[in-house]
Scaffold this active site. Structure first.
Site, PDB file in Angstrom:
ATOM      1  N   LYS A  22      -5.580 -20.227   4.359  1.00 19.86           N
ATOM      2  CA  LYS A  22      -6.887 -19.675   4.762  1.00 19.86           C
ATOM      3  C   LYS A  22      -8.001 -20.249   3.892  1.00 19.86           C
ATOM      4  O   LYS A  22      -9.034 -20.682   4.388  1.00 19.86           O
ATOM      5  CB  LYS A  22      -6.854 -18.144   4.613  1.00 19.86           C
ATOM      6  CG  LYS A  22      -8.211 -17.496   4.733  1.00 19.86           C
ATOM      7  CD  LYS A  22      -8.156 -15.994   4.564  1.00 19.86           C
ATOM      8  CE  LYS A  22      -8.243 -15.488   3.152  1.00 19.86           C
ATOM      9  NZ  LYS A  22      -9.580 -15.549   2.537  1.00 19.86           N
ATOM     10  N   ASN A  23      -7.777 -20.246   2.572  1.00 20.46           N
ATOM     11  CA  ASN A  23      -8.856 -20.632   1.673  1.00 20.46           C
ATOM     12  C   ASN A  23      -9.119 -22.139   1.652  1.00 20.46           C
ATOM     13  O   ASN A  23     -10.076 -22.591   1.032  1.00 20.46           O
ATOM     14  CB  ASN A  23      -8.572 -20.133   0.243  1.00 20.46           C
ATOM     15  CG  ASN A  23      -8.766 -18.631   0.138  1.00 20.46           C
ATOM     16  OD1 ASN A  23      -9.225 -17.987   1.080  1.00 20.46           O
ATOM     17  ND2 ASN A  23      -8.402 -18.070  -1.014  1.00 20.46           N
ATOM     18  N   CYS A 116     -18.136  -6.432  -2.941  1.00 17.29           N
ATOM     19  CA  CYS A 116     -16.973  -6.147  -2.118  1.00 17.29           C
ATOM     20  C   CYS A 116     -16.034  -5.297  -2.941  1.00 17.29           C
ATOM     21  O   CYS A 116     -16.298  -5.029  -4.113  1.00 17.29           O
ATOM     22  CB  CYS A 116     -16.296  -7.424  -1.656  1.00 17.29           C
ATOM     23  SG  CYS A 116     -15.497  -8.297  -2.965  1.00 17.29           S
ATOM     24  N   ARG A 121     -19.102  -9.837  -7.256  1.00 15.38           N
ATOM     25  CA  ARG A 121     -18.981 -11.191  -6.712  1.00 15.38           C
ATOM     26  C   ARG A 121     -20.332 -11.838  -6.395  1.00 15.38           C
ATOM     27  O   ARG A 121     -20.670 -12.091  -5.236  1.00 15.38           O
ATOM     28  CB  ARG A 121     -18.080 -11.199  -5.476  1.00 15.38           C
ATOM     29  CG  ARG A 121     -16.664 -10.811  -5.822  1.00 15.38           C
ATOM     30  CD  ARG A 121     -15.740 -10.885  -4.662  1.00 15.38           C
ATOM     31  NE  ARG A 121     -15.249 -12.220  -4.411  1.00 15.38           N
ATOM     32  CZ  ARG A 121     -14.309 -12.480  -3.492  1.00 15.38           C
ATOM     33  NH1 ARG A 121     -13.810 -11.520  -2.767  1.00 15.38           N
ATOM     34  NH2 ARG A 121     -13.889 -13.705  -3.315  1.00 15.38           N
ATOM     35  N   ASP A 304      -5.071 -13.668  -6.709  1.00 14.34           N
ATOM     36  CA  ASP A 304      -4.703 -13.262  -5.344  1.00 14.34           C
ATOM     37  C   ASP A 304      -3.225 -12.879  -5.218  1.00 14.34           C
ATOM     38  O   ASP A 304      -2.792 -12.466  -4.136  1.00 14.34           O
ATOM     39  CB  ASP A 304      -5.023 -14.397  -4.347  1.00 14.34           C
ATOM     40  CG  ASP A 304      -6.508 -14.497  -4.041  1.00 14.34           C
ATOM     41  OD1 ASP A 304      -7.268 -13.611  -4.478  1.00 14.34           O
ATOM     42  OD2 ASP A 304      -6.912 -15.471  -3.372  1.00 14.34           O
ATOM     43  N   ARG A 397      -7.117 -10.397   8.129  1.00  9.89           N
ATOM     44  CA  ARG A 397      -8.069 -11.421   7.674  1.00  9.89           C
ATOM     45  C   ARG A 397      -7.332 -12.598   7.079  1.00  9.89           C
ATOM     46  O   ARG A 397      -7.817 -13.723   7.121  1.00  9.89           O
ATOM     47  CB  ARG A 397      -8.997 -10.826   6.594  1.00  9.89           C
ATOM     48  CG  ARG A 397     -10.048  -9.894   7.110  1.00  9.89           C
ATOM     49  CD  ARG A 397     -11.031  -9.560   5.994  1.00  9.89           C
ATOM     50  NE  ARG A 397     -11.256 -10.742   5.190  1.00  9.89           N
ATOM     51  CZ  ARG A 397     -11.287 -10.766   3.857  1.00  9.89           C
ATOM     52  NH1 ARG A 397     -11.143  -9.656   3.180  1.00  9.89           N
ATOM     53  NH2 ARG A 397     -11.465 -11.885   3.204  1.00  9.89           N
TER      54      ARG A 397
HETATM   55  C1  UD1 Z   1     -12.125 -17.624  -4.088  1.00 10.88           C
HETATM   56  C2  UD1 Z   1     -11.075 -17.242  -3.070  1.00 10.88           C
HETATM   57  C3  UD1 Z   1     -10.459 -15.896  -3.425  1.00 10.88           C
HETATM   58  C4  UD1 Z   1      -9.936 -15.908  -4.853  1.00 10.88           C
HETATM   59  C5  UD1 Z   1     -10.999 -16.403  -5.821  1.00 10.88           C
HETATM   60  C6  UD1 Z   1     -10.473 -16.614  -7.242  1.00 10.88           C
HETATM   61  C7  UD1 Z   1     -11.856 -18.321  -1.056  1.00 10.88           C
HETATM   62  C8  UD1 Z   1     -12.445 -18.162   0.311  1.00 10.88           C
HETATM   63  N1  UD1 Z   1     -11.714 -17.185  -1.767  1.00 10.88           N
HETATM   64  O1  UD1 Z   1     -13.152 -16.640  -4.034  1.00 10.88           O
HETATM   65  O2  UD1 Z   1      -9.392 -15.634  -2.509  1.00 10.88           O
HETATM   66  O3  UD1 Z   1      -9.558 -14.608  -5.231  1.00 10.88           O
HETATM   67  O4  UD1 Z   1     -11.530 -17.671  -5.385  1.00 10.88           O
HETATM   68  O5  UD1 Z   1      -9.401 -17.483  -7.246  1.00 10.88           O
HETATM   69  O6  UD1 Z   1     -11.526 -19.412  -1.455  1.00 10.88           O
HETATM   70  N2  UD1 Z   1     -18.864 -15.783  -9.980  1.00 10.88           N
HETATM   71  C9  UD1 Z   1     -20.135 -15.595 -10.492  1.00 10.88           C
HETATM   72  N3  UD1 Z   1     -21.166 -16.231  -9.873  1.00 10.88           N
HETATM   73  C10 UD1 Z   1     -21.006 -17.041  -8.794  1.00 10.88           C
HETATM   74  C11 UD1 Z   1     -19.711 -17.232  -8.287  1.00 10.88           C
HETATM   75  C12 UD1 Z   1     -18.657 -16.592  -8.893  1.00 10.88           C
HETATM   76  O7  UD1 Z   1     -20.309 -14.878 -11.463  1.00 10.88           O
HETATM   77  O8  UD1 Z   1     -22.004 -17.584  -8.290  1.00 10.88           O
HETATM   78  C13 UD1 Z   1     -17.693 -15.121 -10.619  1.00 10.88           C
HETATM   79  C14 UD1 Z   1     -17.009 -14.101  -9.692  1.00 10.88           C
HETATM   80  O9  UD1 Z   1     -17.650 -12.856  -9.707  1.00 10.88           O
HETATM   81  C15 UD1 Z   1     -15.608 -14.064 -10.259  1.00 10.88           C
HETATM   82  C16 UD1 Z   1     -15.409 -15.506 -10.743  1.00 10.88           C
HETATM   83  O10 UD1 Z   1     -16.710 -16.074 -10.846  1.00 10.88           O
HETATM   84  O11 UD1 Z   1     -15.564 -13.193 -11.363  1.00 10.88           O
HETATM   85  C17 UD1 Z   1     -14.567 -16.366  -9.841  1.00 10.88           C
HETATM   86  O12 UD1 Z   1     -15.006 -16.199  -8.504  1.00 10.88           O
HETATM   87  P1  UD1 Z   1     -14.932 -17.365  -7.431  1.00 10.88           P
HETATM   88  O13 UD1 Z   1     -14.028 -18.431  -7.896  1.00 10.88           O
HETATM   89  O14 UD1 Z   1     -16.332 -17.753  -7.058  1.00 10.88           O
HETATM   90  O15 UD1 Z   1     -14.282 -16.614  -6.193  1.00 10.88           O
HETATM   91  P2  UD1 Z   1     -14.571 -16.943  -4.691  1.00 10.88           P
HETATM   92  O16 UD1 Z   1     -14.889 -18.378  -4.560  1.00 10.88           O
HETATM   93  O17 UD1 Z   1     -15.508 -15.933  -4.116  1.00 10.88           O
END
Ligand code: UD1
Length: 421
Positions: A22-23, A116, A121, A304, A397
């Site tokens: 999915k990701n 969420c 996030r 995850d 999902r």
């Molecule tokens: C992706 C995955 C999700 C997985 C996560 C971590 C997808 C669609 N989803 O989510 O399944 O659990 O990686 O492996 O690929 N953060 C910030 N600012 C930002 C972006 C992130 O502070 O602008 C923080 C987040 O709150 C979190 C950390 O960085 O604590 C990592 O998040 P991130 O890697 O961005 O997760 P996703 O990409 O949303």
């Protein structure tokens, strides 16, 4: 709302085939906005999140064809640049449309994803990077409005390695003017997969899969064919289920090199884990030893898979400590596991699990995608009647055909239809 009903106590045995990730599929579909098509994507899982991104892109003018796991995507005629709240609210990964839309059309309007269940996030790192590439971004009425006549290469440092942030900026940078360097980039396998697809479209990217990615902007991209990597989280969920039920399962069509941290931890529980080129065999131990888990960016233990591994530790011998370092609120499955008799104490980002001899069936409520999987796994071993897992739309999902896959392995599991949400 559908629910899943499980009669626990049946060891899983047999072969299961893993679906496409999915990701990796979500950014690959978003990347098809970068240039006209048709692009051919293989290994696309049939999931609610995939339907959501397709619905949004159809509103932008993208045309989808294909059947089974093959998707043909054509973005020749984009007629809009807005991702509306009604769809974005159901899937945070819609933010992946921002980079490619801005690169292709010079403008994008995406509903701001809210918090969420697993934490706030934020997307500040996505936006900061785009601003450094020359985008003009303002937030208004719950929407991100972004404009850039032509994005420019930039030196981007991510304070935290962000998976979708790295993907978004990589997509924005492929046709930017000059070179973009991403430092402290995320290096999850899904990022390398996206980079491979972008290179097949004509992009010039080095270093994907490491923490420094260099993207030299190119003038033109072309349609491509790409096969999505297997879903390491789905594979991992079946591996944990095999160990938990004292089963014997061959997980086929997966990438063992994407699952090293989990294989190591499962071996420490006493499970027999054998890897082949594209499959992993797991035989559950008689008695499950406890192990400690600390979630980390890849190649560390995936956040995850934390909830699913916790289900395993609820019936292990002794104590195990979980430290969640990626998200701030990812223990929401704990109160539901407790309803099945699990003994778990939470202290900040740590959870201490005291293994019990058995879990007892109960009705439980799924709270997010991976929490749902954790409750299904717990239900597979809960004794004394059926465990009902409610709010199963979270599961749809991210897991393709999950109850049929479990049933084929011998689980007594069924879906009961309810009114749609
Ligand atoms: C992706 C995955 C999700 C997985 C996560 C971590 C997808 C669609 N989803 O989510 O399944 O659990 O990686 O492996 O690929 N953060 C910030 N600012 C930002 C972006 C992130 O502070 O602008 C923080 C987040 O709150 C979190 C950390 O960085 O604590 C990592 O998040 P991130 O890697 O961005 O997760 P996703 O990409 O949303």
């Amino acid at each position: 709302m559908d629910k899943i009903v499980i009669e626990g106590g049946h060891p899983l045995k047999g072969v299961v085939k893993v679906s496409g990730a999915k990701n990796a599929a979500l950014p690959a579909i978003a990347a098809c906005l970068l240039t006209g098509g048709p692009h051919t994507l293989r290994g696309i899982p049939l999931l609610r999140d995939i339907r959501t991104i397709k619905s949004i892109m159809e509103k932008l003018g993208t045309v989808f064809k294909g059947s089974g796991d093959v998707l043909e995507v054509n973005s020749d005629n984009l007629t809009a640049h807005e991702a509306p709240y009604e769809l974005v609210k159901t899937m945070r990964a819609s933010i992946l449309l921002l980079g490619p839309l801005l690169a292709r059309l010079g403008q994008a309007k995406i509903s701001l994803p809210g918090g969420c269940a697993i934490g706030a996030r934020p997307i500040n790192l996505h936006l900061k990077a785009l601003v450094s590439m020359g985008a003009d971004i303002h937030l208004e009425h719950g929407y991100i409005n972004a404009e850039a006549k032509k994005l420019k290469g930039a030196d981007v440092f991510f304070d935290i390695p962000t998976v979708t942030g790295t993907e978004n900026i990589m997509m924005a940078a492929v046709t930017a003017q000059g070179t973009t360097t991403l430092r402290n980039a995320a290096n999850e396998p899904e990022i390398k997969d996206l980079a491979q697809m972008l290179c097949a479209m004509g992009a010039d990217i080095e270093g994907a899969g490491t923490d420094t990615i260099v993207i030299h902007g190119v003038d033109n991209l072309a349609p491509c064919e790409h096969t999505i990597i297997p879903d390491r989280i789905e594979a991992g969920t079946f591996m944990i289920a095999a160990a938990l039920t004292r089963g014997d399962v061959d997980i086929q069509g997966c990438r063992p090199d994407h699952l090293m941290a989990l294989m190591e931890k499962l071996q420490q529980t006493g499970a027999e884990v054998t890897k082949m080129d594209e499959s992993i065999h797991v035989k559950g131990p008689e008695s499950i030893e406890s192990v400690d888990i600390k979630t980390m960016p890849f190649p560390g233990f995936a956040t995850d898979l934390q909830a699913q591994f916790m289900a395993l530790m609820t019936v292990a011998k002794g104590w195990s400590m979980f430290r969640e370092t990626v998200f701030e609120n990812r223990f929401i499955h704990v109160s539901e596991l407790r309803r099945l008799g699990a003994d778990i104490e939470i202290n900040g980002n740590q959870a201490l699990v005291k293994g019990r001899e058995k879990l007892l069936s109960a009705p439980v409520m799924a709270t997010d995608l991976r929490a749902s999987a954790s409750l299904i796994l717990a239900g597979l071993v809960a004794e004394g009647g059926a465990t009902e897992v409610h709010r199963i739309y979270h599961l749809d999902r991210g897991y393709e055909d999950i109850e049929n896959k479990f049933r084929a392995l011998g689980a007594k599991i069924r879906r009961e239809k309810g009114p749609s949400v």
